[in-house]
Write a protein that holds these residues in place. Structure first.
Motif, PDB file in Angstrom:
ATOM      1  N   PRO A 106       0.826  -1.208   0.000  1.00  0.00           N
ATOM      2  CA  PRO A 106       0.000   0.000   0.000  1.00  0.00           C
ATOM      3  C   PRO A 106       0.861   1.258   0.000  1.00  0.00           C
ATOM      4  O   PRO A 106       1.939   1.277   0.592  1.00  0.00           O
ATOM      5  N   ARG A 107       0.407   2.285  -0.635  1.00  0.00           N
ATOM      6  CA  ARG A 107       1.173   3.523  -0.698  1.00  0.00           C
ATOM      7  C   ARG A 107       1.109   4.258   0.646  1.00  0.00           C
ATOM      8  O   ARG A 107       0.293   3.959   1.503  1.00  0.00           O
ATOM      9  N   GLY A 108       1.992   5.225   0.777  1.00  0.00           N
ATOM     10  CA  GLY A 108       2.001   6.023   2.003  1.00  0.00           C
ATOM     11  C   GLY A 108       3.227   5.752   2.843  1.00  0.00           C
ATOM     12  O   GLY A 108       4.127   4.987   2.468  1.00  0.00           O
ATOM     13  N   HIS A 109       3.274   6.387   4.004  1.00  0.00           N
ATOM     14  CA  HIS A 109       4.399   6.253   4.927  1.00  0.00           C
ATOM     15  C   HIS A 109       3.998   5.314   6.063  1.00  0.00           C
ATOM     16  O   HIS A 109       2.927   5.457   6.657  1.00  0.00           O
ATOM     17  N   TRP A 110       4.893   4.359   6.364  1.00  0.00           N
ATOM     18  CA  TRP A 110       4.608   3.337   7.361  1.00  0.00           C
ATOM     19  C   TRP A 110       5.798   3.164   8.293  1.00  0.00           C
ATOM     20  O   TRP A 110       6.950   3.381   7.905  1.00  0.00           O
ATOM     21  N   ARG A 111       5.499   2.761   9.512  1.00  0.00           N
ATOM     22  CA  ARG A 111       6.588   2.471  10.453  1.00  0.00           C
ATOM     23  C   ARG A 111       7.309   1.190  10.069  1.00  0.00           C
ATOM     24  O   ARG A 111       8.529   1.092  10.204  1.00  0.00           O
ATOM     25  N   ALA A 112       6.571   0.197   9.626  1.00  0.00           N
ATOM     26  CA  ALA A 112       7.185  -1.073   9.229  1.00  0.00           C
ATOM     27  C   ALA A 112       8.040  -0.855   7.982  1.00  0.00           C
ATOM     28  O   ALA A 112       7.693  -0.071   7.099  1.00  0.00           O
TER      29      ALA A 112
ATOM     30  N   ALA B  28      11.671 -15.944   9.104  1.00  0.00           N
ATOM     31  CA  ALA B  28      10.972 -16.360   7.893  1.00  0.00           C
ATOM     32  C   ALA B  28      10.286 -15.165   7.263  1.00  0.00           C
ATOM     33  O   ALA B  28      10.015 -14.160   7.930  1.00  0.00           O
ATOM     34  N   ALA B  29      10.006 -15.280   5.966  1.00  0.00           N
ATOM     35  CA  ALA B  29       9.259 -14.245   5.244  1.00  0.00           C
ATOM     36  C   ALA B  29       8.474 -14.909   4.125  1.00  0.00           C
ATOM     37  O   ALA B  29       8.879 -15.958   3.611  1.00  0.00           O
ATOM     38  N   PHE B  30       7.368 -14.301   3.767  1.00  0.00           N
ATOM     39  CA  PHE B  30       6.594 -14.814   2.637  1.00  0.00           C
ATOM     40  C   PHE B  30       5.677 -13.729   2.102  1.00  0.00           C
ATOM     41  O   PHE B  30       5.472 -12.681   2.719  1.00  0.00           O
ATOM     42  N   ASN B  31       5.110 -13.994   0.932  1.00  0.00           N
ATOM     43  CA  ASN B  31       4.283 -13.022   0.204  1.00  0.00           C
ATOM     44  C   ASN B  31       2.961 -12.741   0.893  1.00  0.00           C
ATOM     45  O   ASN B  31       2.472 -13.546   1.683  1.00  0.00           O
ATOM     46  N   GLY B  32       2.362 -11.599   0.553  1.00  0.00           N
ATOM     47  CA  GLY B  32       1.013 -11.280   1.003  1.00  0.00           C
ATOM     48  C   GLY B  32      -0.021 -11.840   0.038  1.00  0.00           C
ATOM     49  O   GLY B  32       0.179 -12.906  -0.558  1.00  0.00           O
ATOM     50  N   GLY B  33      -1.134 -11.115  -0.145  1.00  0.00           N
ATOM     51  CA  GLY B  33      -2.221 -11.609  -0.976  1.00  0.00           C
ATOM     52  C   GLY B  33      -2.307 -10.917  -2.317  1.00  0.00           C
ATOM     53  O   GLY B  33      -1.349 -10.295  -2.784  1.00  0.00           O
ATOM     54  N   PHE B  34      -3.482 -11.012  -2.956  1.00  0.00           N
ATOM     55  CA  PHE B  34      -3.723 -10.389  -4.253  1.00  0.00           C
ATOM     56  C   PHE B  34      -3.583  -8.866  -4.136  1.00  0.00           C
ATOM     57  O   PHE B  34      -3.662  -8.286  -3.054  1.00  0.00           O
ATOM     58  N   LYS B  35      -3.403  -8.227  -5.291  1.00  0.00           N
ATOM     59  CA  LYS B  35      -3.395  -6.772  -5.305  1.00  0.00           C
ATOM     60  C   LYS B  35      -4.706  -6.241  -4.735  1.00  0.00           C
ATOM     61  O   LYS B  35      -5.775  -6.828  -4.931  1.00  0.00           O
ATOM     62  N   LEU B  36      -4.638  -5.106  -4.072  1.00  0.00           N
ATOM     63  CA  LEU B  36      -5.834  -4.525  -3.475  1.00  0.00           C
ATOM     64  C   LEU B  36      -6.810  -4.023  -4.543  1.00  0.00           C
ATOM     65  O   LEU B  36      -7.998  -3.835  -4.260  1.00  0.00           O
ATOM     66  N   SER B  37      -6.329  -3.837  -5.763  1.00  0.00           N
ATOM     67  CA  SER B  37      -7.200  -3.415  -6.855  1.00  0.00           C
ATOM     68  C   SER B  37      -7.893  -4.595  -7.533  1.00  0.00           C
ATOM     69  O   SER B  37      -8.677  -4.392  -8.469  1.00  0.00           O
ATOM     70  N   ASP B  38      -7.624  -5.811  -7.079  1.00  0.00           N
ATOM     71  CA  ASP B  38      -8.255  -6.977  -7.680  1.00  0.00           C
ATOM     72  C   ASP B  38      -9.778  -6.882  -7.530  1.00  0.00           C
ATOM     73  O   ASP B  38     -10.287  -6.386  -6.503  1.00  0.00           O
ATOM     74  N   PRO B  39     -10.542  -7.341  -8.515  1.00  0.00           N
ATOM     75  CA  PRO B  39     -12.015  -7.257  -8.433  1.00  0.00           C
ATOM     76  C   PRO B  39     -12.621  -8.013  -7.257  1.00  0.00           C
ATOM     77  O   PRO B  39     -13.816  -7.826  -6.970  1.00  0.00           O
ATOM     78  N   SER B  40     -11.834  -8.841  -6.576  1.00  0.00           N
ATOM     79  CA  SER B  40     -12.368  -9.538  -5.399  1.00  0.00           C
ATOM     80  C   SER B  40     -12.470  -8.617  -4.187  1.00  0.00           C
ATOM     81  O   SER B  40     -13.009  -9.019  -3.146  1.00  0.00           O
ATOM     82  N   HIS B  41     -11.938  -7.389  -4.295  1.00  0.00           N
ATOM     83  CA  HIS B  41     -12.142  -6.340  -3.289  1.00  0.00           C
ATOM     84  C   HIS B  41     -11.714  -6.780  -1.883  1.00  0.00           C
ATOM     85  O   HIS B  41     -12.523  -6.875  -0.964  1.00  0.00           O
ATOM     86  N   ASN B  42     -10.425  -7.020  -1.733  1.00  0.00           N
ATOM     87  CA  ASN B  42      -9.885  -7.458  -0.450  1.00  0.00           C
ATOM     88  C   ASN B  42      -9.462  -6.262   0.408  1.00  0.00           C
ATOM     89  O   ASN B  42      -8.946  -5.274  -0.105  1.00  0.00           O
ATOM     90  N   GLY B  43      -9.671  -6.378   1.714  1.00  0.00           N
ATOM     91  CA  GLY B  43      -9.386  -5.279   2.632  1.00  0.00           C
ATOM     92  C   GLY B  43      -7.974  -5.311   3.178  1.00  0.00           C
ATOM     93  O   GLY B  43      -7.280  -6.337   3.133  1.00  0.00           O
ATOM     94  N   TYR B  44      -7.544  -4.169   3.732  1.00  0.00           N
ATOM     95  CA  TYR B  44      -6.180  -4.036   4.280  1.00  0.00           C
ATOM     96  C   TYR B  44      -6.214  -3.008   5.405  1.00  0.00           C
ATOM     97  O   TYR B  44      -6.665  -1.865   5.224  1.00  0.00           O
ATOM     98  N   TYR B  45      -5.714  -3.416   6.571  1.00  0.00           N
ATOM     99  CA  TYR B  45      -5.641  -2.534   7.742  1.00  0.00           C
ATOM    100  C   TYR B  45      -4.305  -2.760   8.425  1.00  0.00           C
ATOM    101  O   TYR B  45      -3.883  -3.912   8.628  1.00  0.00           O
ATOM    102  N   ALA B  46      -3.616  -1.681   8.759  1.00  0.00           N
ATOM    103  CA  ALA B  46      -2.349  -1.787   9.488  1.00  0.00           C
ATOM    104  C   ALA B  46      -2.032  -0.452  10.149  1.00  0.00           C
ATOM    105  O   ALA B  46      -2.407   0.614   9.643  1.00  0.00           O
ATOM    106  N   GLU B  47      -1.359  -0.528  11.286  1.00  0.00           N
ATOM    107  CA  GLU B  47      -0.883   0.658  11.997  1.00  0.00           C
ATOM    108  C   GLU B  47      -2.005   1.665  12.234  1.00  0.00           C
ATOM    109  O   GLU B  47      -1.819   2.882  12.144  1.00  0.00           O
ATOM    110  N   GLY B  48      -3.206   1.148  12.516  1.00  0.00           N
ATOM    111  CA  GLY B  48      -4.338   1.999  12.820  1.00  0.00           C
ATOM    112  C   GLY B  48      -4.991   2.653  11.628  1.00  0.00           C
ATOM    113  O   GLY B  48      -5.875   3.512  11.784  1.00  0.00           O
ATOM    114  N   ARG B  49      -4.611   2.243  10.408  1.00  0.00           N
ATOM    115  CA  ARG B  49      -5.144   2.861   9.190  1.00  0.00           C
ATOM    116  C   ARG B  49      -5.797   1.812   8.308  1.00  0.00           C
ATOM    117  O   ARG B  49      -5.264   0.712   8.125  1.00  0.00           O
ATOM    118  N   THR B  50      -6.948   2.148   7.746  1.00  0.00           N
ATOM    119  CA  THR B  50      -7.629   1.284   6.798  1.00  0.00           C
ATOM    120  C   THR B  50      -7.307   1.757   5.387  1.00  0.00           C
ATOM    121  O   THR B  50      -7.705   2.859   4.987  1.00  0.00           O
TER     122      THR B  50
END
Length: 351
Positions: free
Chosen positions: A144-150, A164-186
């Motif tokens: 996601p765009r913007g400034h983050w502490r992580a 360990a590390a691994f990938n996240g999910g689909f792009k947030l612009s995908d037509p399946s409309h997946n949500g994203y929340y972190a560091e108190g921001r939606t």
């Protein structure tokens, strides 16, 4: 000019992505962000039709011994029985400790054949002990765009304790409309019923349908949604072979056998990541369930994004990474430089 100008334009896009991103990956991301999701999907389908995984055969060299195994740790889990493929090959489903903390396995890995048909392909399975490691959702430089502490990479101090590390999910612009929340921001609205990977403030993870099995609370550090629940109460979603864009996203199709990844939790809270080639939605769900997952979800798809890795600390130097499964196309060094999209890291707990 008709040929050269579009070619030059595409080349400029391809070379403008984050360090470590392939030109093809960057171009596809740009196209999806500019209303050409349908074109990328059609091209993926054509590529799959021309290069579908072979049936039958055995893994080249058999079941591999994991690189970077840690000797002397105790408490390895019982072998994973690959239900779908029948009698295991030597070493198949046997857990190996690759990261330890205080003499106990913090990260264990194994490999197994993906299904009874595509028997030459191996998926990797990674077990994370939440008592010894803690998870963090990291942003990409493009999404996601913007400034983050992580941090956007494991460079410098961010990689000091990584396990360990691994990938996240689909792009947030995908037509399946997946949500994203972190560091108190939606960043993208959280939708009820969506499969959600929830990280709590103490670094432990949970997975479930948003609004019923998991929900917002003061201890929620991040929420990454992707599609519908794939495993619930230990059973694979019966719609894994059906549905379409609304259920499983705008991809090459849920029945296509391609690189896929998934994440889930067991009844005792152990955290499981699966990644590998030649997987359908159903066979990914089967492997998660075989590994003891009671609630699980699909993450990302296709070779450019399925990228599980584990790491060994090297004081004064960048951590040494190891790929989770044979033929993984994204090197562990991918996480040592800024990445285009969000991803996860699990760090060793300091106490």
């Amino acid at each position: 000019m008709v040929v050269l100008l579009p070619a030059a334009f595409v080349s400029t896009i391809a070379l403008s992505g984050p360090a470590g991103s392939s030109p093809l990956e960057t171009t596809a991301e740009w196209a999806r962000d500019h209303g050409l999701n349908w074109l990328v999907t059609d091209l993926e389908k054509a590529q799959y039709a021309a290069d579908a995984p072979a049936e039958g055969g055995t893994p080249d060299g058999g079941i591999p011994h994991a690189a970077g195994v840690v000797a002397g740790s105790s408490g390895a889990a019982a072998p994973l029985t690959p239900v779908a493929t029948g009698r295991p090959l030597p070493g198949e489903g046997v857990w190996q400790t690759v990261v330890a903390s205080h003499g106990r396995p913090a990260v264990q890995v194994t490999t197994l054949r993906v299904d009874p048909t595509h028997t030459r392909y191996l998926a990797g399975v990674m077990r994370l002990d939440p008592r010894l490691v803690r998870g963090t959702l990291h942003p990409g430089v493009g999404e996601p765009r913007g400034h983050w502490r992580a941090s956007t990479s494991l460079a410098g101090a961010a990689g000091a304790d990584v396990a360990a590390a691994f990938n996240g999910g689909f792009k947030l612009s995908d037509p399946s409309h997946n949500g994203y929340y972190a560091e108190g921001r939606t960043v993208a609205p959280l939708a009820d019923g969506k499969a959600s990977l929830v990280l709590h403030a103490d670094g432990t993870a949970d997975v479930g349908a948003w609004g019923s099995e998991v929900r917002m609370g003061p201890d929620v550090a991040s929420v990454r949604q992707n599609l519908l629940p794939l495993v619930d109460r230990g059973a694979v979603n019966p719609q894994c072979a059906g549905g379409g864009e609304a259920e499983w996203g705008s991809t090459v199709g849920q029945a296509a056998f391609v690189h896929r990844s998934g994440f889930g939790v067991t009844a005792d809270g152990t955290e499981i990541y699966v990644g590998g080639p030649a997987l359908s939605v159903c066979t990914l769900g089967t492997i998660l369930a075989d590994a003891g997952v009671v609630r699980g979800m699909e993450l990302d798809i296709n070779p450019a994004w399925v990228s599980g890795a584990y790491f060994h600390d090297r004081p004064g130097r960048e951590p040494r990474g190891y790929a989770l499964f044979p033929g993984e196309q994204v090197a562990p060094t991918h996480y040592l430089q800024p990445t285009g999209r969000d991803w996860y890291a699990w760090d060793l707990r300091r106490s």
